[in-house]
Write a protein that holds these residues in place. Structure first.
Motif, mmCIF file in Angstrom:
data_model
loop_
_atom_site.group_PDB
_atom_site.id
_atom_site.type_symbol
_atom_site.label_atom_id
_atom_site.label_comp_id
_atom_site.label_asym_id
_atom_site.label_seq_id
_atom_site.Cartn_x
_atom_site.Cartn_y
_atom_site.Cartn_z
ATOM 1 N N GLU A 91 -19.492 -49.811 5.263
ATOM 2 C CA GLU A 91 -20.306 -50.295 4.146
ATOM 3 C C GLU A 91 -21.782 -50.182 4.512
ATOM 4 O O GLU A 91 -22.625 -49.921 3.665
ATOM 5 C CB GLU A 91 -19.951 -51.752 3.853
ATOM 6 C CG GLU A 91 -20.757 -52.382 2.750
ATOM 7 C CD GLU A 91 -20.342 -53.816 2.521
ATOM 8 O OE1 GLU A 91 -21.197 -54.705 2.727
ATOM 9 O OE2 GLU A 91 -19.180 -54.051 2.138
ATOM 10 N N ARG A 92 -22.061 -50.401 5.802
ATOM 11 C CA ARG A 92 -23.433 -50.320 6.302
ATOM 12 C C ARG A 92 -23.384 -49.894 7.764
ATOM 13 O O ARG A 92 -22.516 -50.341 8.514
ATOM 14 C CB ARG A 92 -24.089 -51.698 6.191
ATOM 15 C CG ARG A 92 -25.501 -51.766 6.753
ATOM 16 C CD ARG A 92 -26.125 -53.137 6.589
ATOM 17 N NE ARG A 92 -25.541 -54.080 7.538
ATOM 18 C CZ ARG A 92 -25.415 -55.391 7.330
ATOM 19 N NH1 ARG A 92 -25.794 -55.911 6.177
ATOM 20 N NH2 ARG A 92 -24.917 -56.171 8.239
ATOM 21 N N VAL B 59 -24.328 -52.726 16.466
ATOM 22 C CA VAL B 59 -24.602 -54.078 16.000
ATOM 23 C C VAL B 59 -25.232 -54.038 14.604
ATOM 24 O O VAL B 59 -26.133 -53.253 14.334
ATOM 25 C CB VAL B 59 -25.524 -54.817 16.996
ATOM 26 C CG1 VAL B 59 -25.953 -56.172 16.451
ATOM 27 C CG2 VAL B 59 -24.813 -54.985 18.339
ATOM 28 N N GLY B 60 -24.692 -54.893 13.731
ATOM 29 C CA GLY B 60 -25.162 -54.963 12.354
ATOM 30 C C GLY B 60 -24.375 -54.126 11.382
ATOM 31 O O GLY B 60 -24.485 -54.311 10.171
ATOM 32 N N ALA B 61 -23.554 -53.206 11.886
ATOM 33 C CA ALA B 61 -22.716 -52.395 10.989
ATOM 34 C C ALA B 61 -21.714 -53.299 10.283
ATOM 35 O O ALA B 61 -21.278 -54.315 10.821
ATOM 36 C CB ALA B 61 -21.983 -51.316 11.779
ATOM 37 N N VAL B 62 -21.344 -52.914 9.081
ATOM 38 C CA VAL B 62 -20.312 -53.633 8.333
ATOM 39 C C VAL B 62 -19.189 -52.654 8.021
ATOM 40 O O VAL B 62 -19.408 -51.634 7.377
ATOM 41 C CB VAL B 62 -20.865 -54.264 7.042
ATOM 42 C CG1 VAL B 62 -19.743 -54.890 6.223
ATOM 43 C CG2 VAL B 62 -21.943 -55.294 7.384
ATOM 44 N N ARG B 63 -18.011 -52.996 8.531
ATOM 45 C CA ARG B 63 -16.808 -52.183 8.325
ATOM 46 C C ARG B 63 -15.964 -52.869 7.257
ATOM 47 O O ARG B 63 -15.843 -54.080 7.232
ATOM 48 C CB ARG B 63 -16.035 -52.127 9.656
ATOM 49 C CG ARG B 63 -14.672 -51.511 9.560
ATOM 50 C CD ARG B 63 -13.958 -51.455 10.924
ATOM 51 N NE ARG B 63 -13.847 -52.756 11.558
ATOM 52 C CZ ARG B 63 -14.204 -53.003 12.832
ATOM 53 N NH1 ARG B 63 -14.696 -52.060 13.602
ATOM 54 N NH2 ARG B 63 -14.077 -54.218 13.322
ATOM 55 N N ARG B 64 -15.372 -52.067 6.389
ATOM 56 C CA ARG B 64 -14.386 -52.561 5.421
ATOM 57 C C ARG B 64 -13.068 -51.942 5.832
ATOM 58 O O ARG B 64 -12.978 -50.725 6.043
ATOM 59 C CB ARG B 64 -14.751 -52.138 3.999
ATOM 60 C CG ARG B 64 -16.095 -52.631 3.492
ATOM 61 C CD ARG B 64 -16.205 -54.136 3.323
ATOM 62 N NE ARG B 64 -15.210 -54.693 2.446
ATOM 63 C CZ ARG B 64 -15.392 -55.021 1.176
ATOM 64 N NH1 ARG B 64 -16.564 -54.837 0.614
ATOM 65 N NH2 ARG B 64 -14.417 -55.526 0.467
ATOM 66 N N ALA B 65 -12.040 -52.774 5.972
ATOM 67 C CA ALA B 65 -10.748 -52.261 6.430
ATOM 68 C C ALA B 65 -9.631 -53.154 5.934
ATOM 69 O O ALA B 65 -9.782 -54.368 5.815
ATOM 70 C CB ALA B 65 -10.719 -52.202 7.961
ATOM 71 N N GLY B 66 -8.498 -52.522 5.656
ATOM 72 C CA GLY B 66 -7.327 -53.285 5.253
ATOM 73 C C GLY B 66 -6.343 -52.446 4.478
ATOM 74 O O GLY B 66 -6.352 -51.213 4.525
ATOM 75 N N ARG B 67 -5.507 -53.153 3.790
ATOM 76 C CA ARG B 67 -4.485 -52.563 2.937
ATOM 77 C C ARG B 67 -4.590 -53.281 1.601
ATOM 78 O O ARG B 67 -4.386 -54.491 1.556
ATOM 79 C CB ARG B 67 -3.113 -52.761 3.572
ATOM 80 C CG ARG B 67 -1.998 -52.167 2.790
ATOM 81 C CD ARG B 67 -0.691 -52.213 3.615
ATOM 82 N NE ARG B 67 0.213 -51.202 3.179
ATOM 83 C CZ ARG B 67 0.107 -49.908 3.384
ATOM 84 N NH1 ARG B 67 -0.905 -49.441 4.064
ATOM 85 N NH2 ARG B 67 0.984 -49.059 2.927
#
Length: 157
Positions: free
Chosen positions: A45-46, A55-63
């Protein structure tokens, strides 16, 4: 007060080097390749520092429909990957750390999490479910890193 802090620890050994394991962890957009079927979608996401997964990265993960939003808070190549879950689970103040230690023939992976449940009375069951889930992810990570491909055969889940 929503409840008391809960924690779990999962340990797994991989035949891969700490650098190989870390490379998969730090590739947030690639988690769906090695963590499938548990995580079927993943993306940044970022970006953080260093890009993309520092540092500061935004991960989106899932099902779907359960997609977590995770912010990277520590990025120490070949040693530690840590993140806070910002949304997507009924918890608050959730921190996960993945520590990598070289051992004879590979890497010891210690993946631990701690959180406070949002709903009183759900902490024990949430901790058990999360430990079950992270145990499977750690196995997939260890296998994918050892295979060197970023994917793991279904038999290692």
């Amino acid at each position: 007060m929503s409840g008391r802090r809960r924690a779990y620890v999962v340990t797994q050994v991989s035949a891969a080097t700490p650098s190989a394991v870390f490379d998969l962890l730090a590739d947030g957009a690639g988690w769906s390749r090695w963590a499938s079927p548990f995580i079927s979608r993943s993306w940044w996401e970022r970006e953080g520092t260093p890009p993309p997964g520092g540092v500061g990265a935004v991960r989106r993960a899932g099902r779907p429909p359960l997609i977590a939003r995770e912010e990277i808070v520590e990025h120490v190549p070949a040693r530690r990957h840590a993140y806070r879950i910002r949304s997507g689970l009924p918890v608050r103040d959730y921190l996960e750390t993945v520590d990598l230690t070289p051992v004879d023939g590979g890497t010891e992976i210690v993946w631990q999490g701690n959180f406070v449940p949002l709903v009183p009375g759900t902490g024990a069951i949430l901790a058990a479910v999360l430990k079950f889930f992270i145990t499977r992810l750690a196995r997939r990570l260890a296998g994918a890193a050892a295979a060197g491909s970023g994917t793991t055969p279904p038999t290692t889940a």
